[in-house]
Enzyme design. Structure first.
Site, PDB file in Angstrom:
ATOM      1  N   HIS A  87       0.447  18.098  -4.105  1.00 45.27           N
ATOM      2  CA  HIS A  87       0.098  18.959  -5.235  1.00 45.27           C
ATOM      3  C   HIS A  87       1.289  19.673  -5.806  1.00 45.27           C
ATOM      4  O   HIS A  87       1.394  19.890  -7.000  1.00 45.27           O
ATOM      5  CB  HIS A  87      -0.915  20.013  -4.774  1.00 45.27           C
ATOM      6  CG  HIS A  87      -2.235  19.421  -4.489  1.00 45.27           C
ATOM      7  ND1 HIS A  87      -2.919  19.636  -3.342  1.00 45.27           N
ATOM      8  CD2 HIS A  87      -2.972  18.580  -5.216  1.00 45.27           C
ATOM      9  CE1 HIS A  87      -4.036  18.962  -3.371  1.00 45.27           C
ATOM     10  NE2 HIS A  87      -4.089  18.310  -4.494  1.00 45.27           N
TER      11      HIS A  87
ATOM     12  N   ARG B 172      -7.068   8.055 -11.548  1.00 48.53           N
ATOM     13  CA  ARG B 172      -7.371   8.126 -10.115  1.00 48.53           C
ATOM     14  C   ARG B 172      -8.340   9.278  -9.881  1.00 48.53           C
ATOM     15  O   ARG B 172      -7.918  10.428  -9.727  1.00 48.53           O
ATOM     16  CB  ARG B 172      -6.086   8.365  -9.311  1.00 48.53           C
ATOM     17  CG  ARG B 172      -5.100   7.203  -9.328  1.00 48.53           C
ATOM     18  CD  ARG B 172      -3.851   7.591  -8.549  1.00 48.53           C
ATOM     19  NE  ARG B 172      -3.060   6.449  -8.144  1.00 48.53           N
ATOM     20  CZ  ARG B 172      -1.868   6.124  -8.671  1.00 48.53           C
ATOM     21  NH1 ARG B 172      -1.362   6.852  -9.643  1.00 48.53           N
ATOM     22  NH2 ARG B 172      -1.195   5.076  -8.213  1.00 48.53           N
TER      23      ARG B 172
ATOM     24  N   ASN C  80       0.959  -1.589  -5.679  1.00 46.38           N
ATOM     25  CA  ASN C  80       1.436  -0.803  -4.525  1.00 46.38           C
ATOM     26  C   ASN C  80       0.772  -1.304  -3.251  1.00 46.38           C
ATOM     27  O   ASN C  80       1.434  -1.605  -2.255  1.00 46.38           O
ATOM     28  CB  ASN C  80       1.084   0.683  -4.682  1.00 46.38           C
ATOM     29  CG  ASN C  80       1.626   1.268  -5.966  1.00 46.38           C
ATOM     30  OD1 ASN C  80       2.574   0.742  -6.534  1.00 46.38           O
ATOM     31  ND2 ASN C  80       1.028   2.343  -6.428  1.00 46.38           N
ATOM     32  N   ASP C  81      -0.555  -1.392  -3.311  1.00 43.36           N
ATOM     33  CA  ASP C  81      -1.268  -1.880  -2.130  1.00 43.36           C
ATOM     34  C   ASP C  81      -1.077  -3.386  -1.974  1.00 43.36           C
ATOM     35  O   ASP C  81      -0.931  -3.880  -0.858  1.00 43.36           O
ATOM     36  CB  ASP C  81      -2.759  -1.526  -2.212  1.00 43.36           C
ATOM     37  CG  ASP C  81      -3.023  -0.125  -1.684  1.00 43.36           C
ATOM     38  OD1 ASP C  81      -2.543   0.166  -0.571  1.00 43.36           O
ATOM     39  OD2 ASP C  81      -3.671   0.666  -2.372  1.00 43.36           O
TER      40      ASP C  81
ATOM     41  N   ARG D 195       3.330   0.945   2.996  1.00 42.70           N
ATOM     42  CA  ARG D 195       4.006   1.536   1.826  1.00 42.70           C
ATOM     43  C   ARG D 195       4.462   2.962   2.079  1.00 42.70           C
ATOM     44  O   ARG D 195       5.230   3.533   1.322  1.00 42.70           O
ATOM     45  CB  ARG D 195       3.088   1.463   0.596  1.00 42.70           C
ATOM     46  CG  ARG D 195       1.831   2.295   0.712  1.00 42.70           C
ATOM     47  CD  ARG D 195       0.844   1.973  -0.391  1.00 42.70           C
ATOM     48  NE  ARG D 195       0.846   2.956  -1.460  1.00 42.70           N
ATOM     49  CZ  ARG D 195      -0.132   3.064  -2.360  1.00 42.70           C
ATOM     50  NH1 ARG D 195      -1.146   2.222  -2.346  1.00 42.70           N
ATOM     51  NH2 ARG D 195      -0.076   3.977  -3.294  1.00 42.70           N
TER      52      ARG D 195
ATOM     53  N   CYS E 211      -1.065  -1.771 -12.747  1.00 42.45           N
ATOM     54  CA  CYS E 211      -1.024  -0.304 -12.741  1.00 42.45           C
ATOM     55  C   CYS E 211      -0.297   0.268 -11.524  1.00 42.45           C
ATOM     56  O   CYS E 211      -0.333   1.476 -11.301  1.00 42.45           O
ATOM     57  CB  CYS E 211      -2.427   0.276 -12.834  1.00 42.45           C
ATOM     58  SG  CYS E 211      -3.484  -0.201 -11.462  1.00 42.45           S
TER      59      CYS E 211
HETATM   60  C1  PEP Z   1      -1.937   0.508  -6.226  1.00 43.66           C
HETATM   61  O1  PEP Z   1      -2.265   0.330  -5.061  1.00 43.66           O
HETATM   62  O2  PEP Z   1      -1.055  -0.161  -6.809  1.00 43.66           O
HETATM   63  C2  PEP Z   1      -2.581   1.550  -7.033  1.00 43.66           C
HETATM   64  C3  PEP Z   1      -2.333   1.684  -8.318  1.00 43.66           C
HETATM   65  O3  PEP Z   1      -3.413   2.400  -6.388  1.00 43.66           O
HETATM   66  P1  PEP Z   1      -2.897   3.625  -5.476  1.00 43.66           P
HETATM   67  O4  PEP Z   1      -1.420   3.739  -5.664  1.00 43.66           O
HETATM   68  O5  PEP Z   1      -3.650   4.802  -5.965  1.00 43.66           O
HETATM   69  O6  PEP Z   1      -3.301   3.151  -4.132  1.00 43.66           O
HETATM   70 MG    MG Z   2      -4.125   1.181  -4.287  1.00 46.35          MG
END
Ligand code: PEP
Ligand code: MG
Length: 760
Positions: free
Chosen positions: A373, A480, A639-640, A650, A687
């Site tokens: 935050h 999100r 990312n995931d 990650r 994204c």
């Molecule tokens: C991702 O995993 O790429 C994603 C956009 O979701 P988060 O980063 O919120 O897991």
């Molecule tokens: Mg994700």
């Protein structure tokens, strides 16, 4: 005579009596080591342990056995373990306790034959901590495999708190060995951290927390301590109430939400209960608060989940406020000059908000996290911030000159003239760049050869939506939803959720899509009422849509709120973390039920509804032929996806950067996803973080992506990159690159950008 374990457990009076005897021993006559030996003997007897040992941290991060009851006396000063080595090293490295019935089968167990410890099965050890620094380890062992009770662990922790006194007294090792090298405070140094809020800035170091020294560890009367705690807690709570009434916070959505959340922490029963129990064991109010904080820090800082680690900062903030009330600050408050750069171990958002606006120009945290935050608040206040800068507090003094390059995560202390000069030049370049981005804000992201790329932003709070027009993006590609939940004191009900989503709709134009991703929480990180704690591997555990499908009421409430908020508008819903098509169908049918319900009740429905899927799990990539006909759009959560593709956590800094998303393998996967989606005429978007990094985004555009969603601050740089690129040329270059048998295409892509004047 030793007490029976079952009578010991829970006997606070016994604990207090033991602490008093230990205190008398510590204050007694004789050499410190002799007293230490008597101390371990007493502890062993009282905890019904055959072994009790004290290891002290020495220069070079070595833990040396200083006293033992039960292990071979020859091992004293001979047995030395590196930080991280063996169970003792592990406790010290992570500042967390361990209690094991069968210690020898633990992967960290390292047998030291000189100690004769091979005959002992069970082991319980706790760090000896003072001011956040591990000074040693206190451990007990038993022959028979036994499970130590929580109360025994708490007692051992309390004793360790007391032992910190003797270690810091300078009688066992020279104080110099316990503190950072004085040279570190004089010479210029450059430190690396993690970017949390962008910007370049220079200023003067302001140490946030003049250290609060706890001099009184043991109390005579627990009742007095209890009333001191109650008093301090109610003061903190009323200070929060007053802050919430501040007129300038009335409309400030997320600041207010964050303070509200704080109020919840100040009422956390588990936290208060543990403090009360520590008082019952014989500690003073301040020592109890500190001990619970050390323990919370040890537990939460290990969490691989970022939300959990962020909660730690909230508790740090609360602890500091409590300690200040209990013992006051031992140092005069630091005068604040202009351009102060706040340096702290961790910092909570309410602490940041307590600084007068305009005085700060940057923040550096030794710990912290880029998604906490505080980072949200720092970005909102336009303060450069770098987190996870190890050792900064050992190296910085109040009033030092400091430079922060938060775009790169660099920190310079007491910079020499040449560094200062090049930093000034870099600041000028950055200002020019910002002006250039502002100038193209209202222009489309069209390449040199006339191809348009849609740029959208990722958001998490209603106020983020305002940044859409500020940066010139075309919609919110990823909202999100869990971030707004996070900042709430309670799990928001349907009306409260609908209110949040309405605010997002209200602050965007009708033609700008907002893609609401349903709750993406993991383990119990946010809401203990929904999930249990303590998963070994939360990233691959019960998280996200898996929770939503197992607890459909939560998802249905969220969908109902979204339908309510979207009345008469265009609703985009996206389901995260799908593993197979069945999960999508199950989630979608819940949405259909909610739409049916709205129809039945005659409540206004959204004008249009589009339902999308997030591809973050590799398995889904092989299900596209059946998934694509069912969805209106596909979004790649890179990312995931990268974490599971490379089997690389990650959040683990040790392997950060080990594998490159710009590898032919990962890019080939992304290229194939894009082709399959386009073949079925399903819009596709990326994204994840890579969409907001110029070189990575260039590669994505090269392999055919025409829709990217990123943090608002990246829109200018990405637009500028696209406007300077000939996409057709770039595509034929990337096509060949994907065939190369190398692990990273980074260097080649960068060289291409340079040769073709692409603005990175
Ligand atoms: C991702 O995993 O790429 C994603 C956009 O979701 P988060 O980063 O919120 O897991
Ligand atoms: Mg994700």
């Amino acid at each position: 005579m030793a007490q029976d374990a079952s009578t010991w457990a829970g006997s606070w009076a016994g604990s207090r009596a033991l602490l008093r005897r230990l205190r008398d021993l510590m204050a007694g006559s004789g050499a410190a080591e002799q007293r230490l030996h008597k101390i371990v003997t007493l502890i062993a007897a009282n905890l019904v342990a055959e072994v009790c040992s004290v290891y002290v941290r020495r220069a070079g991060d070595v833990l040396e056995l200083f006293a033992t009851e039960g292990l071979s006396q020859d091992a004293v000063h001979r047995t030395r373990l590196q930080l991280g080595e063996g169970l003792v090293g592990d406790i010290a490295a992570h500042a967390r306790p361990l209690a094991l019935a069968d210690a020898q089968s633990h992967p960290q167990f390292a047998l030291r034959t000189e100690t004769g410890e091979e005959i002992y099965s069970s082991f319980m050890g706790v760090p000896i901590v003072r001011d956040g620094r591990v000074l040693g380890v206190l451990a007990v062992q038993n022959r028979t495999p036994r499970t130590y009770a929580d109360e025994e662990l708490e007692t051992l922790e309390t004793i360790a708190m007391l032992l910190a006194e003797i270690v810091t007294s300078g009688e066992l090792v020279a104080p110099g060995e316990l503190h950072a090298d004085a040279n570190l405070l004089a010479t210029p140094s450059r430190l690396e951290g993690v970017r949390a809020s962008p910007g370049l800035t220079m200023g003067t170091a302001l140490l946030h927390q003049p250290k609060i020294m706890i001099t009184n560890v043991l109390a005579d009367d627990p009742e007095i301590e209890q009333s001191r705690i109650d008093e301090a807690l109610s003061q903190v709570q009323s200070a929060l109430d007053t802050a919430l009434e501040r007129p300038d916070l009335a409309g400030a959505g997320e600041h207010r939400d964050i303070l509200e959340m704080f109020r919840m922490f100040a009422q956390d029963r588990g936290w208060i209960k543990r403090i009360n129990e520590a008082i019952q064991t014989g500690l003073t109010a301040e020592a109890a608060v500190q001990m619970v904080q050390d323990d919370t820090r040890a537990r939460l800082s290990q969490a691989s989940d970022r939300y959990l680690r962020e909660r730690l900062l909230d508790f740090e903030d609360l602890t500091n406020q409590m300690l200040t009330r209990l013992v006051g600050s031992n140092q005069a408050p630091a005068p604040i000059g202009e351009n102060a750069i706040l340096v702290a171990r961790g910092l909570g958002p309410s602490e940041l908000l307590s600084y007068r606006a305009g005085l700060l120009s940057g923040i550096i945290l030794e710990e912290g996290s880029a998604t906490a935050h505080i980072a949200i608040v720092a970005r909102a206040l336009d303060l450069a911030m770098v987190v996870q800068v190890p050792g900064i507090l050992d190296r910085v003094s109040h009033g030092d000159d400091v430079l922060i390059d938060a775009d790169e995560g660099h920190v310079f202390l007491r910079p020499a003239d040449d560094i200062l000069e090049s930093f000034n030049a870099a600041m000028m370049v950055r200002d020019d760049r910002q002006r250039a981005y502002a100038a193209i804000k209202n222009l489309p992201a069209i390449s040199q050869d006339g191809t348009e790329v849609r740029l959208m932003i990722n958001a998490g709070l209603p106020v983020d939506a305002a940044r859409l027009s500020e940066v010139g993006a075309q919609g919110i590609g990823l909202y999100r939803t869990e971030i707004s939940f996070l900042a709430k004191a309670e799990f928001p009900n349907i009306a409260a959720q609908a209110e949040i989503y309405s605010q997002v709709f209200d602050s965007t134009d009708d033609d700008q899509p907002i893609v609401f991703r349903t709750l993406d929480i993991g383990g119990d990180k946010l809401f203990p009422s929904i999930a249990d704690a303590g998963e070994e591997n939360p990233a691959m555990g019960w998280r996200s849509l898996r929770i939503s499908l197992d607890r459909p009421a939560v998802l249905r409430q969220q969908l109902r709120a979204l339908i309510l908020a979207a009345a008469g508008r265009n609703l985009h819903v996206m389901f995260p973390m799908l593993t197979d098509v069945g999960e999508f169908s199950a989630a979608r049918s819940l949405l259909e039920r909610e739409l049916e319900r709205a129809k039945h009740l005659g409540t206004p429905r959204p004008k249009t509804i589009k339902v999308g899927a997030m591809l973050e799990i590799p398995a889904l990539a092989w299900s596209l032929s059946s998934l694509l006909p069912k969805i209106d759009f596909l979004s790649i959560g890179s990312n995931d996806l990268a974490q599971f593709f490379f089997a690389a956590d990650r959040n683990n800094p040790r392997i950060d950067g080990r594998y490159d998303a710009l590898s032919p393998t990962f890019l080939s996967l992304l290229a194939s996803l894009r082709e399959q989606a386009e073949d079925q005429a399903v819009p596709i978007n990326i994204c994840g973080e890579i969409a907001g990094r110029t070189l990575e985004a260039m590669a994505l555009v090269g392999i055919g992506y025409r829709s990217l969603s990123m943090s608002a601050g990246s829109v200018g740089p990405i637009k500028s990159m696209i406007r300077s690129t000939d996409i057709a040329k770039l595509s034929s270059f990337t096509e060949e690159l994907l065939l190369l048998p190398i692990s990273s295409l980074r260097t080649r892509l960068r060289a291409y950008a340079k040769d073709h004047n692409i603005d990175l």
